[in-house]
Design a protein around this motif. Structure first.
Motif, PDB file in Angstrom:
ATOM      1  N   SER A  50      10.304 -10.695 -32.676  1.00 34.35           N
ATOM      2  CA  SER A  50       8.994 -11.348 -30.757  1.00 34.35           C
ATOM      3  C   SER A  50       9.598 -11.846 -30.781  1.00 34.35           C
ATOM      4  O   SER A  50      10.845 -12.942 -30.619  1.00 34.35           O
ATOM      5  CB  SER A  50       7.829 -11.882 -32.899  1.00 34.35           C
ATOM      6  OG  SER A  50       8.751 -12.981 -32.423  1.00 34.35           O
ATOM      7  N   ARG A  51       8.472 -11.883 -29.661  1.00 38.25           N
ATOM      8  CA  ARG A  51       8.552 -12.656 -28.351  1.00 38.25           C
ATOM      9  C   ARG A  51       9.260 -14.533 -29.383  1.00 38.25           C
ATOM     10  O   ARG A  51      10.008 -15.273 -28.963  1.00 38.25           O
ATOM     11  CB  ARG A  51       7.498 -13.454 -27.724  1.00 38.25           C
ATOM     12  CG  ARG A  51       7.820 -13.739 -26.754  1.00 38.25           C
ATOM     13  CD  ARG A  51       6.741 -13.880 -25.897  1.00 38.25           C
ATOM     14  NE  ARG A  51       6.479 -14.728 -24.460  1.00 38.25           N
ATOM     15  CZ  ARG A  51       6.332 -15.063 -23.570  1.00 38.25           C
ATOM     16  NH1 ARG A  51       4.819 -14.790 -23.601  1.00 38.25           N
ATOM     17  NH2 ARG A  51       5.482 -16.693 -22.937  1.00 38.25           N
ATOM     18  N   ASP A  52       8.633 -14.835 -29.950  1.00 33.70           N
ATOM     19  CA  ASP A  52       8.682 -16.223 -30.549  1.00 33.70           C
ATOM     20  C   ASP A  52       9.998 -16.070 -31.495  1.00 33.70           C
ATOM     21  O   ASP A  52      10.520 -17.408 -31.426  1.00 33.70           O
ATOM     22  CB  ASP A  52       7.345 -16.018 -31.512  1.00 33.70           C
ATOM     23  CG  ASP A  52       6.074 -16.995 -31.282  1.00 33.70           C
ATOM     24  OD1 ASP A  52       6.319 -17.554 -29.894  1.00 33.70           O
ATOM     25  OD2 ASP A  52       5.332 -16.595 -32.248  1.00 33.70           O
ATOM     26  N   THR A  53      10.374 -14.917 -32.377  1.00 33.18           N
ATOM     27  CA  THR A  53      11.438 -15.189 -32.514  1.00 33.18           C
ATOM     28  C   THR A  53      12.895 -15.434 -31.457  1.00 33.18           C
ATOM     29  O   THR A  53      13.574 -15.564 -31.782  1.00 33.18           O
ATOM     30  CB  THR A  53      11.756 -14.382 -33.514  1.00 33.18           C
ATOM     31  OG1 THR A  53      10.550 -14.126 -34.643  1.00 33.18           O
ATOM     32  CG2 THR A  53      13.671 -13.842 -34.112  1.00 33.18           C
ATOM     33  N   ARG A  54      12.584 -14.607 -30.853  1.00 33.75           N
ATOM     34  CA  ARG A  54      13.424 -14.814 -29.224  1.00 33.75           C
ATOM     35  C   ARG A  54      13.766 -16.342 -29.133  1.00 33.75           C
ATOM     36  O   ARG A  54      15.074 -16.519 -28.585  1.00 33.75           O
ATOM     37  CB  ARG A  54      13.355 -14.154 -29.043  1.00 33.75           C
ATOM     38  CG  ARG A  54      13.541 -12.535 -28.859  1.00 33.75           C
ATOM     39  CD  ARG A  54      13.735 -11.220 -27.611  1.00 33.75           C
ATOM     40  NE  ARG A  54      12.299 -11.260 -26.995  1.00 33.75           N
ATOM     41  CZ  ARG A  54      11.579 -11.097 -27.347  1.00 33.75           C
ATOM     42  NH1 ARG A  54      11.075  -9.460 -27.871  1.00 33.75           N
ATOM     43  NH2 ARG A  54       9.871 -10.714 -25.644  1.00 33.75           N
ATOM     44  N   PHE A  55      12.297 -17.194 -28.961  1.00 34.54           N
ATOM     45  CA  PHE A  55      12.595 -17.798 -28.165  1.00 34.54           C
ATOM     46  C   PHE A  55      13.289 -18.999 -28.787  1.00 34.54           C
ATOM     47  O   PHE A  55      14.083 -20.227 -28.488  1.00 34.54           O
ATOM     48  CB  PHE A  55      11.242 -18.492 -27.707  1.00 34.54           C
ATOM     49  CG  PHE A  55      10.404 -19.923 -27.326  1.00 34.54           C
ATOM     50  CD1 PHE A  55      11.469 -20.560 -26.317  1.00 34.54           C
ATOM     51  CD2 PHE A  55      10.545 -20.622 -28.336  1.00 34.54           C
ATOM     52  CE1 PHE A  55      11.887 -21.489 -25.333  1.00 34.54           C
ATOM     53  CE2 PHE A  55      10.079 -22.008 -27.363  1.00 34.54           C
ATOM     54  CZ  PHE A  55      10.654 -22.829 -25.982  1.00 34.54           C
ATOM     55  N   LEU A  56      12.684 -18.916 -30.755  1.00 35.72           N
ATOM     56  CA  LEU A  56      12.874 -19.739 -31.451  1.00 35.72           C
ATOM     57  C   LEU A  56      14.417 -19.564 -31.916  1.00 35.72           C
ATOM     58  O   LEU A  56      15.662 -20.159 -31.662  1.00 35.72           O
ATOM     59  CB  LEU A  56      12.928 -19.516 -33.031  1.00 35.72           C
ATOM     60  CG  LEU A  56      13.188 -20.303 -34.013  1.00 35.72           C
ATOM     61  CD1 LEU A  56      12.671 -21.780 -33.555  1.00 35.72           C
ATOM     62  CD2 LEU A  56      12.392 -20.108 -35.418  1.00 35.72           C
ATOM     63  N   HIS A  57      15.134 -18.603 -31.877  1.00 37.08           N
ATOM     64  CA  HIS A  57      16.953 -18.895 -31.805  1.00 37.08           C
ATOM     65  C   HIS A  57      17.034 -19.045 -30.208  1.00 37.08           C
ATOM     66  O   HIS A  57      18.604 -19.275 -30.233  1.00 37.08           O
ATOM     67  CB  HIS A  57      17.164 -16.764 -31.713  1.00 37.08           C
ATOM     68  CG  HIS A  57      16.758 -15.935 -32.675  1.00 37.08           C
ATOM     69  ND1 HIS A  57      17.482 -15.504 -33.367  1.00 37.08           N
ATOM     70  CD2 HIS A  57      15.886 -16.786 -33.539  1.00 37.08           C
ATOM     71  CE1 HIS A  57      17.118 -14.970 -34.892  1.00 37.08           C
ATOM     72  NE2 HIS A  57      16.346 -15.884 -34.401  1.00 37.08           N
ATOM     73  N   TRP A  58      16.762 -18.386 -28.734  1.00 35.70           N
ATOM     74  CA  TRP A  58      17.106 -19.695 -27.983  1.00 35.70           C
ATOM     75  C   TRP A  58      16.735 -20.636 -28.611  1.00 35.70           C
ATOM     76  O   TRP A  58      18.325 -21.664 -27.526  1.00 35.70           O
ATOM     77  CB  TRP A  58      16.118 -19.372 -26.504  1.00 35.70           C
ATOM     78  CG  TRP A  58      16.349 -19.545 -25.264  1.00 35.70           C
ATOM     79  CD1 TRP A  58      17.543 -19.472 -24.756  1.00 35.70           C
ATOM     80  CD2 TRP A  58      16.005 -20.872 -24.841  1.00 35.70           C
ATOM     81  NE1 TRP A  58      17.735 -20.454 -23.300  1.00 35.70           N
ATOM     82  CE2 TRP A  58      16.401 -21.504 -23.674  1.00 35.70           C
ATOM     83  CE3 TRP A  58      14.419 -21.188 -25.048  1.00 35.70           C
ATOM     84  CZ2 TRP A  58      16.364 -22.367 -23.105  1.00 35.70           C
ATOM     85  CZ3 TRP A  58      14.144 -22.727 -23.745  1.00 35.70           C
ATOM     86  CH2 TRP A  58      15.314 -23.362 -23.394  1.00 35.70           C
ATOM     87  N   LEU A  59      16.249 -21.455 -28.545  1.00 33.69           N
ATOM     88  CA  LEU A  59      15.844 -23.347 -29.128  1.00 33.69           C
ATOM     89  C   LEU A  59      17.444 -23.639 -30.194  1.00 33.69           C
ATOM     90  O   LEU A  59      18.343 -24.522 -28.939  1.00 33.69           O
ATOM     91  CB  LEU A  59      14.658 -23.471 -29.368  1.00 33.69           C
ATOM     92  CG  LEU A  59      13.536 -23.834 -28.461  1.00 33.69           C
ATOM     93  CD1 LEU A  59      12.541 -23.589 -29.332  1.00 33.69           C
ATOM     94  CD2 LEU A  59      13.949 -24.473 -27.507  1.00 33.69           C
ATOM     95  N   ILE A  60      17.466 -22.582 -30.455  1.00 36.06           N
ATOM     96  CA  ILE A  60      18.355 -22.826 -31.875  1.00 36.06           C
ATOM     97  C   ILE A  60      20.182 -22.668 -30.882  1.00 36.06           C
ATOM     98  O   ILE A  60      21.005 -23.643 -31.049  1.00 36.06           O
ATOM     99  CB  ILE A  60      18.798 -22.229 -32.735  1.00 36.06           C
ATOM    100  CG1 ILE A  60      17.904 -22.229 -33.785  1.00 36.06           C
ATOM    101  CG2 ILE A  60      20.271 -22.258 -33.426  1.00 36.06           C
ATOM    102  CD1 ILE A  60      17.025 -21.181 -35.131  1.00 36.06           C
TER     103      ILE A  60
END
Length: 72
Positions: A50-60
């Motif tokens: 999902s977009r949210d998961t990709r964003f969270l992985h990017w933040l990490i």
């Protein structure tokens, strides 16, 4: 992050940021390998496409790069 060879120590600010982003404190991180394992564990916990998961992985990844002194 303070480094001496393979050994690392995250600052209190870095620990707080990772805990805020992931919900897990990186308390047992003592080496670069531990740090890599912590990041992988967080990403496994928050898996998906999902977009949210990709964003969270990017933040990490961004925070990891900041700690390691790279531009990401």
């Amino acid at each position: 992050m303070l480094r001496l060879g393979i050994y690392v120590r995250l600052t209190s600010g870095e620990i707080a940021r990772f805990e805020r982003i992931t919900g897990f404190a990186p308390n047992d991180v003592k080496t670069l390998a531990d740090f890599d394992a912590y990041v992988a564990q967080c990403k496994r916990h928050y898996w998906g496409h999902s977009r949210d998961t990709r964003f969270l992985h990017w933040l990490i990844d961004r925070e990891y790069a900041r700690c390691c002194g790279s531009d990401g």
